[in-house]
Design an enzyme around this catalytic site. Structure first.
Site, PDB file in Angstrom:
ATOM      1  N   LYS A 265      55.589  -0.537 114.146  1.00 12.95           N
ATOM      2  CA  LYS A 265      54.585  -0.215 112.711  1.00 12.95           C
ATOM      3  C   LYS A 265      54.508   1.593 113.154  1.00 12.95           C
ATOM      4  O   LYS A 265      54.213   1.654 114.508  1.00 12.95           O
ATOM      5  CB  LYS A 265      53.285  -0.759 112.948  1.00 12.95           C
ATOM      6  CG  LYS A 265      52.781  -0.343 111.414  1.00 12.95           C
ATOM      7  CD  LYS A 265      51.149  -1.538 111.752  1.00 12.95           C
ATOM      8  CE  LYS A 265      50.595  -0.730 110.246  1.00 12.95           C
ATOM      9  NZ  LYS A 265      48.817  -1.273 110.202  1.00 12.95           N
TER      10      LYS A 265
ATOM     11  N   SER B 265      48.335  -3.677 105.545  1.00  9.69           N
ATOM     12  CA  SER B 265      48.887  -2.107 106.263  1.00  9.69           C
ATOM     13  C   SER B 265      50.507  -2.400 106.751  1.00  9.69           C
ATOM     14  O   SER B 265      51.532  -0.932 106.055  1.00  9.69           O
ATOM     15  CB  SER B 265      48.358  -1.002 106.287  1.00  9.69           C
ATOM     16  OG  SER B 265      48.210  -1.740 107.416  1.00  9.69           O
TER      17      SER B 265
ATOM     18  N   SER C  46      44.754  -6.223 108.286  1.00 12.06           N
ATOM     19  CA  SER C  46      46.365  -5.944 108.447  1.00 12.06           C
ATOM     20  C   SER C  46      47.782  -6.130 108.896  1.00 12.06           C
ATOM     21  O   SER C  46      49.352  -5.693 109.088  1.00 12.06           O
ATOM     22  CB  SER C  46      46.663  -4.179 108.032  1.00 12.06           C
ATOM     23  OG  SER C  46      45.820  -3.914 107.386  1.00 12.06           O
TER      24      SER C  46
END
Lengths: 474, 98
Positions: A79, A154, A178
């Site tokens: 990420k 996210s 997330s």
């Protein structure tokens, strides 16, 4: 040769048996990314050179018959809010668009130590604030199961990459859901570890009392392998804990008792989601697992509590982006005063959701409102933690939905911030209490996956993973 | 509904430049989110201790020593800054000398 749909275990065995080389494995994933990423947009940056160099090292390791770590040669995505030295790290924000990481995050170091292949950096909501990955400054990621829908967020880029076979596993971060919610939306397995289990050193901070890094994988077995690789005490982070020093209570899966909190099945849940979750719980029951209804009475207060605490911490954490130290800067503009540099850099650099949360957090912390909002939320947080402590005296783990709704259409909620916040209703309590929780696929509504959340006691990741694994074998 | 002045005041505290259009937008959005927070009024927590984190944290201290690796890294970090001078970050003056 096309190599795809591999788990970590299968790829590891394939490498060991020389069915394919690490370079071939790496190349086949890079090829898929170059074909598919335009459509799904799970990767913001591809690190082909880094990955191919790592693959070469692994192949040398194999040919010299050295002991191979489990993740050696396994392609992964990271990420884009975790640092990989030499690669850009943008947090999907314009303010960090040209920021190159000057060092490795601890998790990156640990993956590199195992010789995992880093394919690139995955998309996210700007600074990990959002539930759809639509808040990325560089464009939304699509759900591989239905390209008109969001992958969740996210960590939407990470979950979509694993679901679309652009990567065998990926790292995500979870502040209010997330890792779990995008895993539920994409049909992957996602683990949010106990607060303190994985060092957040080198993770771009959002809300420091809630943030945790964790794995997103295809299977529960893979999830455990990645978790074992990244966990543990880090002298660079004071919140990290030496897990080997925590005695794991012995347990027998046949005697495990699981609670289902009644407050998680009330108005607002999609009937299809409810049906799938309840039938998954029934499967456990049919296979001899003891299920009982429990109560977490402060559940309805957890979401407003979270949406005071997380933006408050964020408003403090994001104060560092001021155009002085790194990142985008308007210091060179003719603006005459220091204050103007701050104001204009932050006006231009931060997107709408980040600005909203900075405003909200600053409001909740400001003189005259602190007691009514921030202090009150901290007290409510104590109640939420107490609820879990009480219920975990009776049961070993909890079953709940991850999300009250199915993956929604791109654009459906973007204009109404509160409706987007409500998607987090089943995931935020876990962060407030610092507990571990797993999201695992337990069914589909049409082509849209649904995830079951398994919440455990502090540092009992292994137990919830074992409980999750049971489902894969029913 | 929170006032235009309040929005501007908060933005100034947050060091966030706002356009005029955004002031109205934030008035509306923040008000609807703050209305949602009203839910917390239903619960009495006056006798509850606040939690700043999920478990009791302890201070972890290290020796105050210079590490070779760290000083190398400091140079790298400085290279990321838009303006530096003699190994320091450079900012616009905030004090006027008369």
């Amino acid at each position: 040769m096309e190599i795809k749909e591999l788990t970590i275990k299968q790829a590891h065995d394939g490498l060991k048996k020389k069915e394919f080389s690490a370079a071939e494995l790496c190349k086949s994933y890079l090829d898929r990314i170059s074909k598919k990423n335009r459509e799904i947009f799970s990767f913001l940056e591809i690190s082909e050179d880094l990955a191919m160099n790592q693959a070469k090292e692994v192949d040398e390791m194999i040919s010299s018959k050295k002991e191979m770590p489990l993740l050696a040669g396994i392609p992964c995505g990271i990420k884009d809010n975790m640092l990989v030295e030499g690669l850009k790290c943008t947090a999907a924000s314009k303010i960090l668009k040209n920021y190159t990481a000057p060092y490795d995050a601890t998790v990156t170091k640990k993956l590199k130590a195992q010789n995992a292949l880093i394919l690139g950096k995955t998309n996210l909501d700007e600074f990990a604030m959002g539930a759809s990955t639509e808040h990325s400054a560089f464009g939304p990621t699509k759900n591989p199961n239905d390209l008109s829908r969001v992958p969740g967020g996210s960590s939407g880029g990470s979950a979509a990459a694993v679901a679309a076979d652009l990567s065998i596993f990926a790292l995500g971060s979870d502040t209010g859901g997330s890792i779990r919610q995008p895993s539920s939306f994409c049909g992957t397995v996602g683990l949010k570890p106990t607060y303190g289990a994985v060092s957040p050193y080198g993770l771009i901070a959002f809300a420091s009392s809630l943030d945790q890094i964790g794995p997103i994988t295809k299977t529960v077995e893979d999830c455990k392998m990645v978790f074992d690789a990244i966990k543990g005490k880090d002298e660079l982070d004071s919140t990290s804990v030496e897990l080997s020093k925590i005695a794991q209570a012995k347990y027998d899966l046949r005697n495990v008792r699981i609670g289902v909190p009644k407050e998680y099945f009330v108005k607002g849940i999609d009937p299809e989601v409810e049906k799938i979750i309840k039938s998954a719980i029934k499967k456990y029951e049919d296979n001899g697992v003891k299920i009982e209804e429990v109560s977490l009475p402060h559940t309805e207060y957890a979401l407003p509590c979270y949406y005071i605490i997380a933006p408050s911490e964020a408003s403090a954490n994001l104060a560092r982006y001021d155009g002085i130290k790194y990142g985008m800067s308007n210091a060179g503009s003719p603006a005459s005063k220091l204050l103007d540099v701050y104001l204009s850099t932050r006006e231009e650099g931060f997107g709408p959701e980040v600005r909203r949360r900075i405003m909200l957090g600053t409001y909740a912390l400001s003189s005259g409102y602190y007691d009514a909002y921030y202090l009150k939320a901290q007290k409510v947080r104590t109640r939420v933690i107490d609820d879990f402590n009480k219920v975990f005296k009776k049961v070993d783990a909890l079953f709940t939905p991850v999300s009250p709704i199915l993956p929604f259409k791109i654009g459906e909620k973007i204009e109404d911030p509160l409706s987007m916040y409500l998607v987090d209703i089943y995931t935020v309590s876990v962060n407030l209490a610092g507990l571990p929780a797993l999201s695992m696929p337990c069914g589909k509504a049409g082509k849209l996956p649904v995830g079951l959340q398994i919440i455990g006691k502090r540092f009992e990741e292994d137990k919830i993973l074992e409980i999750g694994k049971l489902y894969e074998h029913f | 509904m929170i006032s235009e002045e309040e929005v501007k005041h908060i933005a100034k505290l947050a060091r966030l430049g706002l356009t005029d259009k955004e002031v109205g937008k934030f008035q509306k959005e923040l008000s609807s989110i703050l209305d949602y927070f009203e839910k917390l009024k239903k619960i009495d927590v006056s006798d509850v201790e606040p939690s700043s984190r999920s478990f009791a944290a302890e201070n972890v201290l290290r020796r105050d020593e210079i590490k070779e690796e760290q000083s190398k890294r400091n140079r790298k970090l400085l290279e990321l800054a838009p303006e530096t001078k003699d190994g320091y970050l450079k900012v616009k003056p905030i004090i006027k000398f008369s």
